[in-house]
Design an enzyme around this catalytic site. Structure first.
Site, PDB file in Angstrom:
ATOM      1  N   CYS A   1       3.737   6.386  20.916  1.00 17.84           N
ATOM      2  CA  CYS A   1       4.475   6.647  22.137  1.00 17.84           C
ATOM      3  C   CYS A   1       5.552   5.596  22.318  1.00 17.84           C
ATOM      4  CB  CYS A   1       3.501   6.637  23.301  1.00 17.84           C
ATOM      5  SG  CYS A   1       4.137   7.382  24.775  1.00 17.84           S
TER       6      CYS A   1
ATOM      7  N   ASN B   1      -7.087   5.087   9.300  1.00 10.81           N
ATOM      8  CA  ASN B   1      -6.681   3.842   9.950  1.00 10.81           C
ATOM      9  C   ASN B   1      -6.734   3.910  11.470  1.00 10.81           C
ATOM     10  OD1 ASN B   1      -4.543   5.653   8.852  1.00 10.81           O
ATOM     11  ND2 ASN B   1      -3.226   4.496  10.234  1.00 10.81           N
TER      12      ASN B   1
ATOM     13  N   HIS C   1      -2.798  -7.122   2.566  1.00  9.38           N
ATOM     14  CA  HIS C   1      -2.755  -7.664   3.932  1.00  9.38           C
ATOM     15  C   HIS C   1      -3.757  -6.995   4.874  1.00  9.38           C
ATOM     16  CE1 HIS C   1      -0.370  -4.679   6.398  1.00  9.38           C
ATOM     17  NE2 HIS C   1      -0.023  -4.253   5.201  1.00  9.38           N
TER      18      HIS C   1
ATOM     19  N   GLN D   1      -7.630   1.225   3.988  1.00  6.47           N
ATOM     20  CA  GLN D   1      -8.518   0.762   5.065  1.00  6.47           C
ATOM     21  C   GLN D   1      -9.957   0.552   4.595  1.00  6.47           C
ATOM     22  OE1 GLN D   1      -7.859  -0.367   7.972  1.00  6.47           O
ATOM     23  NE2 GLN D   1      -5.737   0.274   8.171  1.00  6.47           N
TER      24      GLN D   1
ATOM     25  N   GLY E   1       0.821  -1.207   0.000  1.00  6.05           N
ATOM     26  CA  GLY E   1       0.000   0.000   0.000  1.00  6.05           C
ATOM     27  C   GLY E   1       0.854   1.255   0.000  1.00  6.05           C
ATOM     28  N   THR E   2       1.957   1.204   0.729  1.00  2.00           N
ATOM     29  CA  THR E   2       2.867   2.345   0.793  1.00  2.00           C
ATOM     30  C   THR E   2       3.393   2.687  -0.595  1.00  2.00           C
ATOM     31  OG1 THR E   2       3.534   1.740   3.037  1.00  2.00           O
ATOM     32  CG2 THR E   2       5.046   3.158   1.805  1.00  2.00           C
TER      33      THR E   2
ATOM     34  N   SER F   1      -4.163  -2.428  -0.368  1.00  2.00           N
ATOM     35  CA  SER F   1      -3.111  -3.326   0.104  1.00  2.00           C
ATOM     36  C   SER F   1      -3.717  -4.643   0.573  1.00  2.00           C
ATOM     37  CB  SER F   1      -2.351  -2.666   1.259  1.00  2.00           C
ATOM     38  OG  SER F   1      -1.390  -3.552   1.783  1.00  2.00           O
TER      39      SER F   1
ATOM     40  N   THR G   1       9.932  -8.264 -11.875  1.00  2.00           N
ATOM     41  CA  THR G   1       9.245  -9.533 -12.084  1.00  2.00           C
ATOM     42  C   THR G   1       8.064  -9.596 -11.130  1.00  2.00           C
ATOM     43  OG1 THR G   1      11.312 -10.558 -12.726  1.00  2.00           O
ATOM     44  CG2 THR G   1       9.532 -12.043 -12.032  1.00  2.00           C
TER      45      THR G   1
HETATM   46  C1  LIG Z   1      -1.588  -0.066   6.234  1.00  2.00           C
HETATM   47  C2  LIG Z   1      -1.836   1.221   5.540  1.00  2.00           C
HETATM   48  C3  LIG Z   1      -0.973   1.691   4.528  1.00  2.00           C
HETATM   49  C4  LIG Z   1       0.299   0.976   4.159  1.00  2.00           C
HETATM   50  O1  LIG Z   1       0.082  -0.249   3.500  1.00  2.00           O
HETATM   51  P1  LIG Z   1       1.279  -1.309   3.478  1.00  2.00           P
HETATM   52  O2  LIG Z   1       0.819  -2.362   2.530  1.00  2.00           O
HETATM   53  O3  LIG Z   1       1.431  -1.803   4.871  1.00  2.00           O
HETATM   54  O4  LIG Z   1       2.487  -0.588   2.994  1.00  2.00           O
HETATM   55  C5  LIG Z   1      -1.281   2.874   3.908  1.00  2.00           C
HETATM   56  N1  LIG Z   1      -2.379   3.570   4.233  1.00  2.00           N
HETATM   57  C6  LIG Z   1      -3.234   3.158   5.182  1.00  2.00           C
HETATM   58  C7  LIG Z   1      -4.452   3.956   5.471  1.00  2.00           C
HETATM   59  C8  LIG Z   1      -2.990   1.965   5.870  1.00  2.00           C
HETATM   60  O5  LIG Z   1      -3.833   1.575   6.820  1.00  2.00           O
END
Ligand SMILES: *Cc1c(COP(=O)(O)O)cnc(C)c1O
Length: 406
Positions: A325, A151, A201, A179, A71-72, A199, A237
């Site tokens: 924190c 999130n 996961h 999310q 997602g990043t 993303s 790939t």
């Molecule tokens: C988890 C998350 C990401 C990052 O996704 P990854 O696959 O972990 O890099 C980006 N944006 C939001 C809102 C997320 O919750």
């Protein structure tokens, strides 16, 4: 001891059916999807089938889906991709203060490279006002990026309204929907978004694979240079097994999404009402109704979120902090601060994020173990010379170890 996972906004367990769909591509079907022989062809077919699954889930055309490493990366690709491709047209980007770090830090990076960024405020519920977006747009603006759902607190943004504002002003609109995908119905054409990140996961797929929707006609620069995979937009790939897992996970998720949303909303409300009826000085963070079904962010006065997390962990319950924190950072959550939450209150925040495996029994177990943890921590906080009530002490964040919580 019970093991109850309530941190689904951080990541979710991989579904058994998804793992089964992936395994052949980790074993015998190991071909490179760019190869011309039959191994390659089978891998290519699997990738394209997954692309169709993702496109169907979003109301997009398969040609508009690019697979990414996470997602990043999808967020980086969307924002840097538009910024660098449209630099001649303008140098101004608009985002919000409550974005995920993947968006915020990307924007900060672009500021170092000559772009100007406006970080829009949010209201007390964590909601961006589409009028603020309209007001911030100038003739130098090329991109607006506002997340679909937050999130930390779960607030769902007025994405369609923001998209409309952007369209009227001829500005591209990206939404980080990491999310939201698999939790809320999403149709990119109906919403009118130009780019959308997801993303795997976060919806019971594998880690390390994501996707970016790029509306046909939107030009972006690639992040990775090399081969011509993903139409030259993502050289590498393909992660065939991961992509297959993403497609499968999304397909399964859509089938159960509506029922799950109702079930999780009910569980979340049971948890919320159970907590506020047993514990005083608790505040809900985020919008009361415009919120992700399973997300419940709460602030507890007089104590630290991290201490609650450790206390719950000892009882077998996984939640996370609304605040960062950690030893590296004493900063409370940027999201809660942007919502106007007092820094000391923000430190006392935890996030429950419920998911598929959670049951009413799980919620009732939390309702049983949480009150004594809070009471013990508050007693410690009152008698400790280091941590008086936050009103007197101001913002603070004392390191807490498991020993303190016992
Ligand atoms: C988890 C998350 C990401 C990052 O996704 P990854 O696959 O972990 O890099 C980006 N944006 C939001 C809102 C997320 O919750």
């Amino acid at each position: 001891m019970k093991r109850i996972y309530m941190d689904h906004n951080a990541t979710t367990p991989l579904r058994e059916e998804v793992l089964d769909a992936m395994l052949p591509y980790l074993r015998s079907e190991f071909g490179n999807a760019s190869s011309v022989h039959s191994w390659g062809i089978r891998a290519r077919r699997a990738v394209e089938a997954a692309r169709e699954q993702v496109a169907a889930a979003l109301g997009a055309h398969p040609r508009e889906i690019i697979f990414t490493g996470c997602g990043t990366e999808a967020d980086n690709q969307a924002i840097k991709g538009v910024a660098f491709a449209h630099r001649k047209r303008g140098d101004h980007i608009i985002t919000s203060r409550i974005e995920h770090k993947a968006v915020l830090e990307t924007c900060e990076y672009l500021e170092k490279h000559g772009f100007r960024v406006t970080y829009l405020p949010v209201d007390a519920y964590g909601m961006v006002n589409p009028d603020d977006v309209a007001e911030a747009i100038t003739d130098r603006t090329i991109l607006v990026s506002v997340m679909f759902a937050n999130n930390e607190v779960g607030t769902i943004q007025p994405v369609a309204e923001i998209a409309r504002v952007c369209r009227e002003r001829d500005v591209y609109f990206h939404t980080d929907a990491v999310q939201a995908v698999g939790k809320l119905p999403i149709d990119v054409k109906q919403l009118g978004v130009d780019l959308l990140s997801l993303s795997a996961h976060k919806f019971y797929g594998p880690k390390g694979v994501g996707a970016l929707y790029v509306r046909r006609g939107v030009k972006i620069d690639p992040l990775l240079h090399g081969g011509h995979q993903e139409w030259g937009l993502r050289a590498a790939t393909e992660n065939v097994a991961g992509i297959v897992g993403l497609g499968k996970a999304l397909e399964l998720r859509l089938a159960e999404m509506e029922a799950e949303a109702q079930r999780l909303t009910a569980l979340r409300e049971r948890l919320y009402h159970g907590i506020v009826s047993r514990i005083d000085h608790v505040y809900l963070n985020g919008h009361p109704t415009q919120r992700l079904p399973g997300t419940l962010s709460l602030s507890f006065d007089y104590i630290e979120g991290e201490a609650i997390i450790l206390g719950l962990d000892l009882e077998g319950v996984a939640v996370s902090s609304g605040s960062a924190c950690t030893s590296a950072s004493l900063e409370p959550s940027h999201v809660l601060l942007a919502m106007g939450v007092h820094p000391a209150t923000a430190q006392g925040s935890i996030r429950f994020s419920l998911g598929r495996e959670n049951t009413e029994e799980d919620v009732d177990y939390v309702l049983e173990v949480l009150p004594p943890i809070i009471q013990r921590l508050r007693e410690m906080s009152m008698f400790s010379e280091h941590s008086p009530f936050p009103e007197e002490a101001g913002p603070r964040c004392v390191r807490t170890t498991k020993e303190h919580v016992r």
